[in-house]
Design a protein around this motif. Sequence first.
Motif, short mmCIF file in Angstrom:
data_model
loop_
_atom_site.label_atom_id
_atom_site.label_comp_id
_atom_site.label_asym_id
_atom_site.label_seq_id
_atom_site.Cartn_x
_atom_site.Cartn_y
_atom_site.Cartn_z
N UNK A 252 22.82 26.12 40.53
CA UNK A 252 23.48 26.30 39.23
C UNK A 252 23.57 24.98 38.48
N UNK A 253 23.32 25.06 37.20
CA UNK A 253 23.37 23.90 36.29
C UNK A 253 22.36 22.82 36.63
N UNK A 254 21.27 23.20 37.28
CA UNK A 254 20.20 22.26 37.62
C UNK A 254 18.86 22.84 37.18
N UNK A 255 17.95 21.96 36.75
CA UNK A 255 16.60 22.44 36.47
C UNK A 255 15.84 22.64 37.77
N UNK A 256 14.72 23.34 37.71
CA UNK A 256 13.89 23.53 38.90
C UNK A 256 13.27 22.20 39.32
N UNK A 257 12.75 21.44 38.36
CA UNK A 257 12.17 20.13 38.63
C UNK A 257 12.86 19.08 37.79
N UNK A 258 12.89 17.86 38.29
CA UNK A 258 13.48 16.75 37.53
C UNK A 258 12.51 16.33 36.42
N UNK A 259 13.02 15.57 35.47
CA UNK A 259 12.17 15.03 34.42
C UNK A 259 11.05 14.17 34.99
N UNK A 260 11.35 13.39 36.02
CA UNK A 260 10.33 12.54 36.66
C UNK A 260 9.26 13.40 37.32
N UNK B 66 8.18 30.21 35.23
CA UNK B 66 9.56 29.78 35.01
C UNK B 66 9.62 28.57 34.09
N UNK B 67 10.76 28.38 33.46
CA UNK B 67 11.02 27.18 32.67
C UNK B 67 11.50 26.13 33.65
N UNK B 68 10.70 25.12 33.89
CA UNK B 68 11.00 24.15 34.94
C UNK B 68 12.06 23.12 34.55
N UNK B 69 12.34 22.97 33.27
CA UNK B 69 13.33 21.97 32.84
C UNK B 69 14.40 22.60 31.97
N UNK B 70 14.85 23.75 32.39
CA UNK B 70 16.02 24.39 31.79
C UNK B 70 16.97 24.67 32.92
N UNK B 71 18.23 24.72 32.59
CA UNK B 71 19.22 25.04 33.61
C UNK B 71 19.03 26.51 33.99
N UNK B 72 18.88 26.75 35.28
CA UNK B 72 18.52 28.09 35.76
C UNK B 72 19.50 29.16 35.30
N UNK B 73 20.80 28.89 35.31
CA UNK B 73 21.75 29.92 34.93
C UNK B 73 21.80 30.14 33.42
#
Length: 149
Positions: free
Chosen positions: A127-135, A109-116
Amino acid sequence: MRMASLALAGLLLADLPGVGEEMRSYVVTGDALMEPLVGGKGDPARGAALISDRQRSLCTLCHSGPFPDAHLHGTLAPDLTGVGARLSEGQIRLRVVDMKRLTPNTIMPSYYRVADEQGRRVATVWRSRPILSGADIEDIVAYLTTLKG
């Protein structure tokens, strides 16, 4: 009772990756993402814990490596032993952020893209959240770059 339920829901949502964090834009240079997603370096110890967390990062579902519980490691993706010697920090960062830029048909998966934005139907809470934060990603990158042997 309703107030307690709302408070509990708020606490649970606050613990989700990416909640309250503005996603930063980034620039891909070749096969790397040179600039960190957040200020400063990540914490390798937190990164090691995230790599092994089969509920948040899911890394060990597909990857094996020098992580605890070897009997639970996956074999669908490359072994991460020595990844810090094979790839630069920027190359590792891009692969965690969005491997689909390099290998469009990957199952990672793309961990820093918005899932939707990835064309998938996702639960409302994600929705409108990445899987993992930038940190989180910077912590994982900091740990993976230590894997030299």
